[in-house]
Design a protein around this motif. Structure first.
Motif, mmCIF file in Angstrom:
data_model
loop_
_atom_site.group_PDB
_atom_site.id
_atom_site.type_symbol
_atom_site.label_atom_id
_atom_site.label_comp_id
_atom_site.label_asym_id
_atom_site.label_seq_id
_atom_site.Cartn_x
_atom_site.Cartn_y
_atom_site.Cartn_z
ATOM 1 N N ASN A 1 -4.816 -1.166 -3.709
ATOM 2 C CA ASN A 1 -3.916 -1.223 -2.554
ATOM 3 C C ASN A 1 -4.148 -0.104 -1.545
ATOM 4 O OD1 ASN A 1 -2.918 0.801 -4.176
ATOM 5 N ND2 ASN A 1 -0.763 0.326 -3.777
ATOM 6 N N ALA B 1 3.352 8.700 1.058
ATOM 7 C CA ALA B 1 4.244 7.570 0.791
ATOM 8 C C ALA B 1 5.461 7.523 1.707
ATOM 9 C CB ALA B 1 4.678 7.587 -0.674
ATOM 10 N N VAL C 1 3.276 2.046 -1.884
ATOM 11 C CA VAL C 1 3.786 2.425 -3.210
ATOM 12 C C VAL C 1 3.170 3.724 -3.697
ATOM 13 C CG1 VAL C 1 3.936 1.716 -5.621
ATOM 14 C CG2 VAL C 1 4.294 0.034 -3.805
ATOM 15 N N ASP C 2 1.846 3.860 -3.586
ATOM 16 C CA ASP C 2 1.181 5.096 -4.029
ATOM 17 C C ASP C 2 0.283 5.645 -2.930
ATOM 18 O OD1 ASP C 2 -0.642 3.073 -4.108
ATOM 19 O OD2 ASP C 2 -1.567 3.656 -6.011
ATOM 20 N N HIS D 1 -9.415 3.977 -4.193
ATOM 21 C CA HIS D 1 -8.152 3.233 -4.180
ATOM 22 C C HIS D 1 -8.436 1.757 -3.897
ATOM 23 C CE1 HIS D 1 -7.259 7.424 -3.064
ATOM 24 N NE2 HIS D 1 -6.102 7.269 -3.669
ATOM 25 N N SER E 1 0.816 -1.215 0.000
ATOM 26 C CA SER E 1 0.000 0.000 0.000
ATOM 27 C C SER E 1 0.847 1.261 0.000
ATOM 28 C CB SER E 1 -0.926 0.005 1.218
ATOM 29 O OG SER E 1 -0.182 0.161 2.421
#
Length: 440
Positions: free
Chosen positions: A321, A96, A91-92, A318, A89
């Motif tokens: 993730n 972050a 990653v974006d 979303h 999760s």
């Protein structure tokens, strides 16, 4: 032969025990220090380092003296089911850098979970750990009952005096002390988690009391803990504790006597509603759900309807993730359907989804939910194929873990330091006790 004596690696030696004699002390110290989160966290980190050193000296040299192979595998798999969603999760994520930092910091849990599993890896260590947890819960119960009588928790008062002596500051601010509206016990009015903590750990005391004094011990312990949980005011803990009573009581008491116990609990709740303003307020708030209106349901849930609506918005935006573990508060303003209005919890954004499925889906997405479900499936498979003796020795930890993650309830944040650490500890106690290799 003891757990610390040498043995031939990779050979199943008859009479060899698993575990580490100091592991129970680490676990019990960690739990006992929960009123002081910083010290508890320090104990956990030091315990994790000690476990790594022990593994470097033993397991990585070819032996399996700390854990059985099966316990090693299940404990690591349950950690992966919790931790991998964090990484994916991040990653974006909406934040972050923080998400990656949280994932990196949470790696400390893995060696600590090995240590926790080692604390129940043989009969003697398991007896020490489970009895120690039962004693801690008993002390917390007596302390909370003392607060009912005297108006102050002796344990919290002592910790507060020590904190002022060391740092010159109290554990809670004057506003927090003045705003207390429920029984707070050893955690104090600035950490209102007494009910949920007691409900989750109650199986250890109930099983220990039943083992010592049969049904009488169970009934006395159940009544004392139940009174504390009712006065602590968290309605989620009422559901959790009811599940504990049903699961632990029906085998011991039988259906008829268990129904009598539950009826006594309902009568106690009725009497408390008439004598305690705080309990009466929570029951009246719950009845708002009967109005069948959206605002009534949200009032009954203390604003969680608004929070769950925002969680649904995050899941829709979303789905793969999520917004990132612990990213709920950053994403909340954009998904808040009641923006500009004062929420039921006061002011500011909601910090988490207050429900395990919605938390996992909103923060880690479908990938996270599938990984959590995979971990649950592995835990269930281990239970299904375990021997009756293994199930019996793991029953307190199994029940504590099951009621903590029971999906049809509201919850604290599972990706927070406190509640995440408690849940992972219960998972390791379950895996370590179920898959221990006791010497016959």
């Amino acid at each position: 032969m003891t757990a610390d004596s040498p043995s031939i690696p990779d050979m199943p030696v008859r009479g060899r025990t698993h575990g580490w004699r100091w592991a129970p002390a680490w676990v019990l110290t960690f739990v006992a220090l929960w009123p002081a989160p910083g010290y508890a966290e320090g104990v956990m980190v030091l315990g994790a380092l000690a476990a790594v050193i022990r593994l470097l000296l033993d397991r990585f040299r070819g032996g399996t003296r700390l854990l059985s192979g099966a316990a090693w595998a299940l404990t690591s798999a349950l950690f992966a089911a919790y931790w991998l969603p964090e990484v994916i999760s991040a990653v974006d994520a909406v934040d972050a850098p923080r998400a990656f930092r949280e994932a990196a910091v949470d790696l400390r849990y893995l060696p600590f979970l090995w240590l926790v599993a080692a604390a129940v890896a043989n009969r003697e260590a398991r007896r020490t750990t489970f009895n120690g947890l039962a004693i801690i819960v008993a002390v917390w119960t007596l302390d909370a009952l003392a607060q009912v009588v005297f108006g102050t928790s002796p344990l919290f008062w002592g910790l507060d005096q020590l904190k002022q002596l060391v740092s010159g500051r109290p554990m809670c601010t004057a506003e927090q002390m003045a705003g207390i509206d429920r029984l707070s016990g050893f955690l104090g009015p600035c950490n209102r988690k007494l009910g949920v903590v007691m409900a989750s750990l109650s199986p250890f005391l109930l099983f220990a009391a039943a083992r010592r004094m049969d049904s009488l011990g169970w009934i006395v312990a159940a009544g004392a803990i139940g009174l504390v949980i009712l006065l602590a005011g968290a309605r989620a803990s009422w559901i959790t504790y009811t599940l504990v009573l049903v699961a632990s009581g029906w085998r011991l008491l039988g259906l008829r006597r268990l129904l009598g116990v539950l009826a006594a609990g309902l009568l106690t709740l009725t009497l408390l509603a008439m004598s305690s303003t705080q309990v009466r307020e929570r029951i009246l708030r719950t009845t708002h759900a009967l109005t069948a209106s959206e605002s009534g349901v949200d009032t009954a849930l203390s604003g969680r309807g608004q929070i769950w609506s925002a969680a649904g918005c995050m899941i829709a935006g979303h789905p793969i993730n999520g917004v990132g573990a612990r990213g709920f508060r950053e994403a909340f303003p954009e998904c808040d359907a009641g923006a500009g209005e004062r929420p039921a919890w006061g002011q500011g954004p909601a910090f988490h989804a207050h429900q395990i499925v919605l938390e996992v889906l909103s923060e880690t997405g479908i990938i996270g939910l599938l990984l959590w479900l995979a971990g649950a499936a592995l835990a269930w498979r281990a239970w299904r194929y375990a021997t009756p003796q293994a199930k019996e020795r793991a029953r307190p930890a199994m029940l504590a873990l099951a009621v903590t993650v029971f999906p049809f309830n509201t919850h604290l944040a599972f990706y927070s330091t406190f509640w995440g650490g408690l849940t992972l500890m219960l998972a390791a106690l379950y895996a370590g006790s179920l898959l221990a290799r006791d010497d016959e």
